[in-house]
Design an enzyme around this catalytic site. Structure first.
Site, PDB file in Angstrom:
ATOM      1  N   ARG A 187       0.991  -0.982   0.068  1.00 21.85           N
ATOM      2  CA  ARG A 187       0.080   0.037  -0.077  1.00 21.85           C
ATOM      3  C   ARG A 187       0.923   1.258  -0.040  1.00 21.85           C
ATOM      4  O   ARG A 187       0.793   2.484  -0.590  1.00 21.85           O
ATOM      5  CB  ARG A 187      -0.933   0.123   1.128  1.00 21.85           C
ATOM      6  CG  ARG A 187      -1.987  -1.220   1.081  1.00 21.85           C
ATOM      7  CD  ARG A 187      -2.845  -1.221   2.269  1.00 21.85           C
ATOM      8  NE  ARG A 187      -3.475  -0.079   2.857  1.00 21.85           N
ATOM      9  CZ  ARG A 187      -3.860  -0.110   4.073  1.00 21.85           C
ATOM     10  NH1 ARG A 187      -3.783  -0.893   5.281  1.00 21.85           N
ATOM     11  NH2 ARG A 187      -4.302   1.089   4.597  1.00 21.85           N
ATOM     12  N   CYS A 248      -0.764   7.185   8.371  1.00 24.14           N
ATOM     13  CA  CYS A 248      -0.940   5.945   7.627  1.00 24.14           C
ATOM     14  C   CYS A 248      -2.269   6.105   6.696  1.00 24.14           C
ATOM     15  O   CYS A 248      -1.931   6.940   5.887  1.00 24.14           O
ATOM     16  CB  CYS A 248      -1.495   4.836   8.824  1.00 24.14           C
ATOM     17  SG  CYS A 248      -2.747   5.532   9.823  1.00 24.14           S
ATOM     18  N   ARG A 249      -3.074   5.451   6.671  1.00 24.80           N
ATOM     19  CA  ARG A 249      -4.508   5.644   5.869  1.00 24.80           C
ATOM     20  C   ARG A 249      -5.469   6.793   6.530  1.00 24.80           C
ATOM     21  O   ARG A 249      -5.562   7.765   6.102  1.00 24.80           O
ATOM     22  CB  ARG A 249      -4.908   4.615   5.620  1.00 24.80           C
ATOM     23  CG  ARG A 249      -6.469   4.779   5.292  1.00 24.80           C
ATOM     24  CD  ARG A 249      -7.016   4.179   3.904  1.00 24.80           C
ATOM     25  NE  ARG A 249      -8.447   4.353   3.831  1.00 24.80           N
ATOM     26  CZ  ARG A 249      -9.178   3.069   3.658  1.00 24.80           C
ATOM     27  NH1 ARG A 249      -8.467   2.091   2.936  1.00 24.80           N
ATOM     28  NH2 ARG A 249     -10.556   3.217   3.330  1.00 24.80           N
ATOM     29  N   LYS A 250      -5.471   6.493   7.751  1.00 23.35           N
ATOM     30  CA  LYS A 250      -6.667   7.273   8.442  1.00 23.35           C
ATOM     31  C   LYS A 250      -6.198   7.819   9.941  1.00 23.35           C
ATOM     32  O   LYS A 250      -7.186   8.057  10.583  1.00 23.35           O
ATOM     33  CB  LYS A 250      -8.128   6.517   8.529  1.00 23.35           C
ATOM     34  CG  LYS A 250      -8.238   5.148   8.857  1.00 23.35           C
ATOM     35  CD  LYS A 250      -9.501   4.508   8.538  1.00 23.35           C
ATOM     36  CE  LYS A 250      -9.621   3.093   8.835  1.00 23.35           C
ATOM     37  NZ  LYS A 250     -10.830   2.531   8.523  1.00 23.35           N
ATOM     38  N   GLY A 251      -5.015   7.792  10.112  1.00 25.16           N
ATOM     39  CA  GLY A 251      -4.582   8.017  11.403  1.00 25.16           C
ATOM     40  C   GLY A 251      -4.729   7.064  12.545  1.00 25.16           C
ATOM     41  O   GLY A 251      -4.682   7.385  13.923  1.00 25.16           O
ATOM     42  N   VAL A 252      -4.816   5.869  12.285  1.00 23.29           N
ATOM     43  CA  VAL A 252      -5.203   4.560  13.146  1.00 23.29           C
ATOM     44  C   VAL A 252      -3.843   3.763  13.413  1.00 23.29           C
ATOM     45  O   VAL A 252      -3.364   4.082  14.531  1.00 23.29           O
ATOM     46  CB  VAL A 252      -6.403   3.770  12.743  1.00 23.29           C
ATOM     47  CG1 VAL A 252      -6.286   2.685  13.935  1.00 23.29           C
ATOM     48  CG2 VAL A 252      -7.683   4.565  12.927  1.00 23.29           C
ATOM     49  N   THR A 253      -3.424   3.295  12.605  1.00 23.57           N
ATOM     50  CA  THR A 253      -2.168   2.356  12.652  1.00 23.57           C
ATOM     51  C   THR A 253      -0.890   3.432  12.744  1.00 23.57           C
ATOM     52  O   THR A 253       0.039   2.754  13.374  1.00 23.57           O
ATOM     53  CB  THR A 253      -1.826   1.227  11.774  1.00 23.57           C
ATOM     54  OG1 THR A 253      -1.698   2.101  10.190  1.00 23.57           O
ATOM     55  CG2 THR A 253      -3.030   0.408  11.550  1.00 23.57           C
ATOM     56  N   SER A 275      -3.799  11.886   7.444  1.00 25.03           N
ATOM     57  CA  SER A 275      -3.061  11.053   6.835  1.00 25.03           C
ATOM     58  C   SER A 275      -3.322  10.785   5.396  1.00 25.03           C
ATOM     59  O   SER A 275      -3.957  11.658   4.614  1.00 25.03           O
ATOM     60  CB  SER A 275      -3.286   9.561   7.381  1.00 25.03           C
ATOM     61  OG  SER A 275      -2.661   9.403   8.763  1.00 25.03           O
TER      62      SER A 275
END
Length: 297
Positions: A187, A248-253, A275
């Protein structure tokens, strides 16, 4: 790096089980199940209602976010966060322990750990090993929902732990911060699609270093040791003595990067909340890197 006494970011399943057994749960200790799964896979709230850690409340990350934002999982306002966690019986004097039920051992729990910290709450820990290991070790579960007495929580946003689009854009030129992206390599490179995404190609912010969050966890679902985590950062030439932004993609991982660095003694990693979800839609094309795009051209 600032040297300070850091609150324990991890608690063990054994410690939590003993705390529950000896009646420590209450205004001074609250447990949150922060599970979330991709639509069409598992149902987090349904699973919580079937079984959870005794005394745990369900932390619904879909409710505790900025629902007006066009981007994914953006932070709620100070007032919104304070109201939400207050209804879960959490005050500024509560030790909060967060877990989730992901098969990896931990997925969303570090996001909620970071959310408490970014809103000024330091006494928060992640359950090391998650619900996966809680079950594996035979600790008690219940289907009884918790109904804590509401509490008053005062949220104060700590802007040093949060970065927005304009700050990350400025950093492309100033390079004051190192930028670490926690998504999988495919990704990050743009060779694999973003899952469950409409109108969002994969790729990364120019200048970012890739550290997949799964690498911070053991096969059994526990956080790796500080020594192992330091070695991972060193391998990627990420200097923990210098400023760092996680994305990351949405600020989670990305919050797994912040947690891993915290365990190495670095408590000041900032998370870019928007992100890739925001960057892809707002940033200049030349600031987006994707092998997938270049191969198609």
């Amino acid at each position: 790096m600032v040297h300070q006494v850091l609150y324990r970011a991890l608690v063990s399943t054994k410690w939590l089980a003993e705390s529950i057994r000896t009646g420590k749960l209450g205004p001074g200790l609250r447990v949150l199940d922060a599970s979330w799964y991709s639509p069409g896979t598992r149902e987090a709230r349904k699973e919580y209602l079937e079984r959870h850690v005794p005394g745990a409340s369900f932390f619904d990350i879909e409710e505790c976010r900025d629902t007006a934002s066009p981007y994914e999982m953006m932070l709620p306002s100070e007032a919104g966060f304070a109201d939400y966690v207050g209804r879960l019986g959490i005050s500024n004097h509560t030790h909060v322990v967060v877990y989730d039920g992901d098969h990896l051992g931990s997925f969303y729990a570090p996001r909620v750990w970071w959310m408490f910290r970014v809103f000024g709450h330091r006494t928060v820990s992640v359950l090391n090993g998650g619900f996966r290991n809680w079950l594996k070790e035979g600790h008690p579960v219940t289907s009884e929902p918790s109904r804590p007495e509401p509490a008053v929580f005062k949220a104060t946003l700590d802007r040093s732990l949060l970065k927005n689009y304009e700050q990350v854009l400025e950093n492309l030129e100033s390079k004051r911060f190192q930028l670490v992206d926690s998504r999988s390599q495919g990704r990050f490179l743009g060779t694999e699609p973003e899952p469950d995404a409409v109108g969002l190609d994969s790729g990364h912010i120019r200048g970012a270093v890739n550290m997949p969050f799964m690498d911070f966890l053991t096969e059994d679902g526990f956080e790796k040791s500080p020594e192992e985590l330091r070695a991972l950062f060193q391998t990627k030439k990420v200097d923990l003595s210098q400023p760092l932004i996680a994305t990351c993609r949405k600020g989670v991982t990305a919050c797994h990067v912040a947690l891993a660095a915290y365990l190495c003694g670095k408590p000041d990693v900032a998370v870019y909340d928007g992100s890739w979800s925001e960057w892809f839609r707002r940033a200049p094309p030349e600031s987006r890197v994707s092998q997938g795009k270049s191969e198609k051209a």
